[in-house]
Design a protein around this motif. Sequence first.
Motif, PDB file in Angstrom:
ATOM      1  N   GLY A 218       0.819  -1.207   0.000  1.00 59.13           N
ATOM      2  CA  GLY A 218       0.000   0.000   0.000  1.00 59.13           C
ATOM      3  C   GLY A 218       0.853   1.257   0.000  1.00 59.13           C
ATOM      4  O   GLY A 218       2.079   1.199  -0.107  1.00 59.13           O
ATOM      5  N   PRO A 219       0.212   2.415   0.125  1.00 58.77           N
ATOM      6  CA  PRO A 219       0.943   3.686   0.104  1.00 58.77           C
ATOM      7  C   PRO A 219       1.768   3.884   1.366  1.00 58.77           C
ATOM      8  O   PRO A 219       1.454   3.350   2.425  1.00 58.77           O
ATOM      9  N   GLY A 220       2.839   4.660   1.240  1.00 60.20           N
ATOM     10  CA  GLY A 220       3.614   5.059   2.409  1.00 60.20           C
ATOM     11  C   GLY A 220       3.164   6.449   2.837  1.00 60.20           C
ATOM     12  O   GLY A 220       2.596   7.194   2.053  1.00 60.20           O
ATOM     13  N   ASN A 221       3.410   6.790   4.080  1.00 56.69           N
ATOM     14  CA  ASN A 221       3.108   8.146   4.561  1.00 56.69           C
ATOM     15  C   ASN A 221       3.886   8.364   5.850  1.00 56.69           C
ATOM     16  O   ASN A 221       3.322   8.673   6.892  1.00 56.69           O
ATOM     17  N   THR A 244      14.877  14.342  -0.732  1.00 58.82           N
ATOM     18  CA  THR A 244      15.285  14.863  -2.034  1.00 58.82           C
ATOM     19  C   THR A 244      15.850  13.773  -2.937  1.00 58.82           C
ATOM     20  O   THR A 244      16.052  14.015  -4.131  1.00 58.82           O
ATOM     21  N   PHE A 245      16.107  12.572  -2.395  1.00 58.53           N
ATOM     22  CA  PHE A 245      16.659  11.497  -3.216  1.00 58.53           C
ATOM     23  C   PHE A 245      15.655  11.116  -4.305  1.00 58.53           C
ATOM     24  O   PHE A 245      14.526  10.732  -4.020  1.00 58.53           O
ATOM     25  N   ASP A 246      16.073  11.249  -5.555  1.00 58.76           N
ATOM     26  CA  ASP A 246      15.212  11.012  -6.715  1.00 58.76           C
ATOM     27  C   ASP A 246      13.902  11.793  -6.597  1.00 58.76           C
ATOM     28  O   ASP A 246      12.831  11.317  -6.996  1.00 58.76           O
ATOM     29  N   ASN A 247      14.008  12.982  -6.008  1.00 65.81           N
ATOM     30  CA  ASN A 247      12.846  13.881  -5.825  1.00 65.81           C
ATOM     31  C   ASN A 247      11.684  13.217  -5.087  1.00 65.81           C
ATOM     32  O   ASN A 247      10.510  13.452  -5.390  1.00 65.81           O
ATOM     33  N   GLY A 248      12.034  12.366  -4.102  1.00 63.70           N
ATOM     34  CA  GLY A 248      11.018  11.838  -3.189  1.00 63.70           C
ATOM     35  C   GLY A 248      10.151  10.723  -3.726  1.00 63.70           C
ATOM     36  O   GLY A 248       9.047  10.494  -3.218  1.00 63.70           O
ATOM     37  N   THR A 249      10.616   9.982  -4.747  1.00 59.13           N
ATOM     38  CA  THR A 249       9.765   8.965  -5.366  1.00 59.13           C
ATOM     39  C   THR A 249       9.763   7.611  -4.656  1.00 59.13           C
ATOM     40  O   THR A 249       9.003   6.724  -5.038  1.00 59.13           O
ATOM     41  N   ILE A 250      10.603   7.442  -3.635  1.00 61.75           N
ATOM     42  CA  ILE A 250      10.568   6.188  -2.874  1.00 61.75           C
ATOM     43  C   ILE A 250       9.454   6.276  -1.830  1.00 61.75           C
ATOM     44  O   ILE A 250       9.397   7.227  -1.045  1.00 61.75           O
ATOM     45  N   CYS A 251       8.587   5.273  -1.798  1.00 64.88           N
ATOM     46  CA  CYS A 251       7.398   5.342  -0.933  1.00 64.88           C
ATOM     47  C   CYS A 251       7.726   5.319   0.562  1.00 64.88           C
ATOM     48  O   CYS A 251       6.872   5.653   1.385  1.00 64.88           O
ATOM     49  N   ALA A 252       8.950   4.940   0.915  1.00 68.96           N
ATOM     50  CA  ALA A 252       9.338   4.930   2.330  1.00 68.96           C
ATOM     51  C   ALA A 252       9.871   6.286   2.784  1.00 68.96           C
ATOM     52  O   ALA A 252      10.219   6.456   3.957  1.00 68.96           O
ATOM     53  N   THR A 401      18.222   7.281  10.827  1.00 70.16           N
ATOM     54  CA  THR A 401      18.627   7.031   9.452  1.00 70.16           C
ATOM     55  C   THR A 401      17.658   7.709   8.492  1.00 70.16           C
ATOM     56  O   THR A 401      16.556   8.102   8.891  1.00 70.16           O
ATOM     57  N   ALA A 402      18.078   7.836   7.250  1.00 69.47           N
ATOM     58  CA  ALA A 402      17.205   8.373   6.212  1.00 69.47           C
ATOM     59  C   ALA A 402      16.105   7.364   5.933  1.00 69.47           C
ATOM     60  O   ALA A 402      16.376   6.197   5.659  1.00 69.47           O
ATOM     61  N   SER A 403      14.864   7.784   5.985  1.00 73.54           N
ATOM     62  CA  SER A 403      13.734   6.858   5.883  1.00 73.54           C
ATOM     63  C   SER A 403      13.656   6.160   4.533  1.00 73.54           C
ATOM     64  O   SER A 403      13.444   4.949   4.451  1.00 73.54           O
ATOM     65  N   ALA A 404      13.837   6.909   3.443  1.00 79.41           N
ATOM     66  CA  ALA A 404      13.716   6.319   2.107  1.00 79.41           C
ATOM     67  C   ALA A 404      14.726   5.204   1.899  1.00 79.41           C
ATOM     68  O   ALA A 404      14.378   4.081   1.513  1.00 79.41           O
ATOM     69  N   LEU A 405      15.985   5.489   2.170  1.00 75.11           N
ATOM     70  CA  LEU A 405      17.041   4.504   1.947  1.00 75.11           C
ATOM     71  C   LEU A 405      17.117   3.481   3.069  1.00 75.11           C
ATOM     72  O   LEU A 405      17.529   2.339   2.851  1.00 75.11           O
ATOM     73  N   GLY A 406      16.697   3.852   4.256  1.00 76.84           N
ATOM     74  CA  GLY A 406      16.670   2.897   5.364  1.00 76.84           C
ATOM     75  C   GLY A 406      15.565   1.880   5.193  1.00 76.84           C
ATOM     76  O   GLY A 406      15.744   0.686   5.460  1.00 76.84           O
TER      77      GLY A 406
END
Length: 485
Positions: A218-221, A244-252, A401-406
């Motif tokens: 499902g969606p991340g938020n 800002t990583f890939d302009n925020g396209t990772i759902c995490a 940690t960074a949420s998207a990459l973590g």
Amino acid sequence: MSLEDKDLLSIQEARTLAKKAKTAQKKLAQMSQDEINRIVKAIADAAYENRERLAKMASEETGFGRWEDKVIKNLFGSRVVYEEIKDLKTVGILNEDKQQGLMDIAVPVGVIAGLIPSTNPTSTVMYKTLIAIKTANAIVFSPHPGALKSILETVKIITDAAEKAGCPEGAIGCMTTPSVAGTSELMKNNDVALILATGGSAMVKAAYSSGTPAIGVGPGNSPAFIERTADVKKAVKRILDSKTFDNGTICASEQSIVVEECMKEQVVHELVQQGAYFLSAEEKKKLEGYIMRANGSMNPAIVGKSVQHIANLCGLNIPASIRVLIAEETKIGHNVPFSREKLAPILGFYTVENWEEACTLSAEILNHEGAGHTFSMHSENEEIIRHFAVRIPASRFLVNTASALGGIGGTTNLFPALTLGCGAVGGSSTSDNIGPMNLINVRRIAKGIKELEDLKPKSGQQASTPVQSDMIEMIVKQVVMELSK
């Protein structure tokens, strides 16, 4: 007669690809672990070697994100995933305990339908192919139409490499005429055993309602809580790097920041120092109108776009140095855009009195949207971290940690994955970062260790329960009373 209708073409293609994949999968299932491993390595190497070219293709075709960051995503989807799975035992006997008389055998599920989003198209194809072939499964992709060219090119590159390494023809397939009707046929096709769905809520729901077993997300938020013991400078850096990583396209990625009142001034100062821009009430109102569409879904016009692009879209005058747009918020709801998922460099900002209120607010944000997905926290207080850990409805609880990459396992020791399960609370069948072990069944061999007689009470023993004992005692008392009259 030739087919000309797009939906009919798409449906027929889905059927043909599924049939070919089933034939190929039967051959894969007969291969040894070493043979499978050679194919997997060839796929990973080819994907890695083409990581930059495919990143540029995806960025140019979709208009989402930054190609430089997509190179890292492709590295992650190929090399990082491969290094994690290369030594995994996924074929034949997995475990054996002779003393207990138990044995586990890996059984491939069969043909997998892989649904690919436009936000992470090339990297997701790489990752899903690797975990599918590693488990002797075939996979047929249904690509997002908005990323069709880059997805098809990725599939071609890895298919050529796989077949040169001995992979059966048809084990990796991709629809060239994607449509809703064709994807529906693929998901419902009798030759398909499992759906691996990554994308929007509507698509994931369709996967679960198809009648075919599915793993959907499902969606991340994700809220990010900066607790008073945190290193604020590092916390802000991680959040902004992530968003800002890939302009925020990772759902995490982070969707809102939560701070305590006593920390607000310090956090705001650091955010501004590192390139964040706090919108005025008027600017906030302008941007709100572009975050969501009238039907309540995210506006694709902002997805993966830069701050400057978004600012121009809604008539904002924002300095060129700004990395992220932030708006203060107090509400949560379907019609409160800053409280929802925003796959762009945009964040909501909440202020609370204390960490208890932060915990309650974070849970409310997730329960409204993004339940079961991801939560991040910056703190050095282990007691408070543990308090949050047992109360926050998230499958990935990330600390410092960074949420998207973590969340995807890039900066943490979570399994590296681009499909993140949300568990039952988020409408998913699993809460895992999806890996090879999610794509096999386990046949359990168990040798008999007892006979029927061994399950019965031994001679001279009575199998009385506490309830029976109480009844016997009561009857004895009644008999004694009768005899004493």
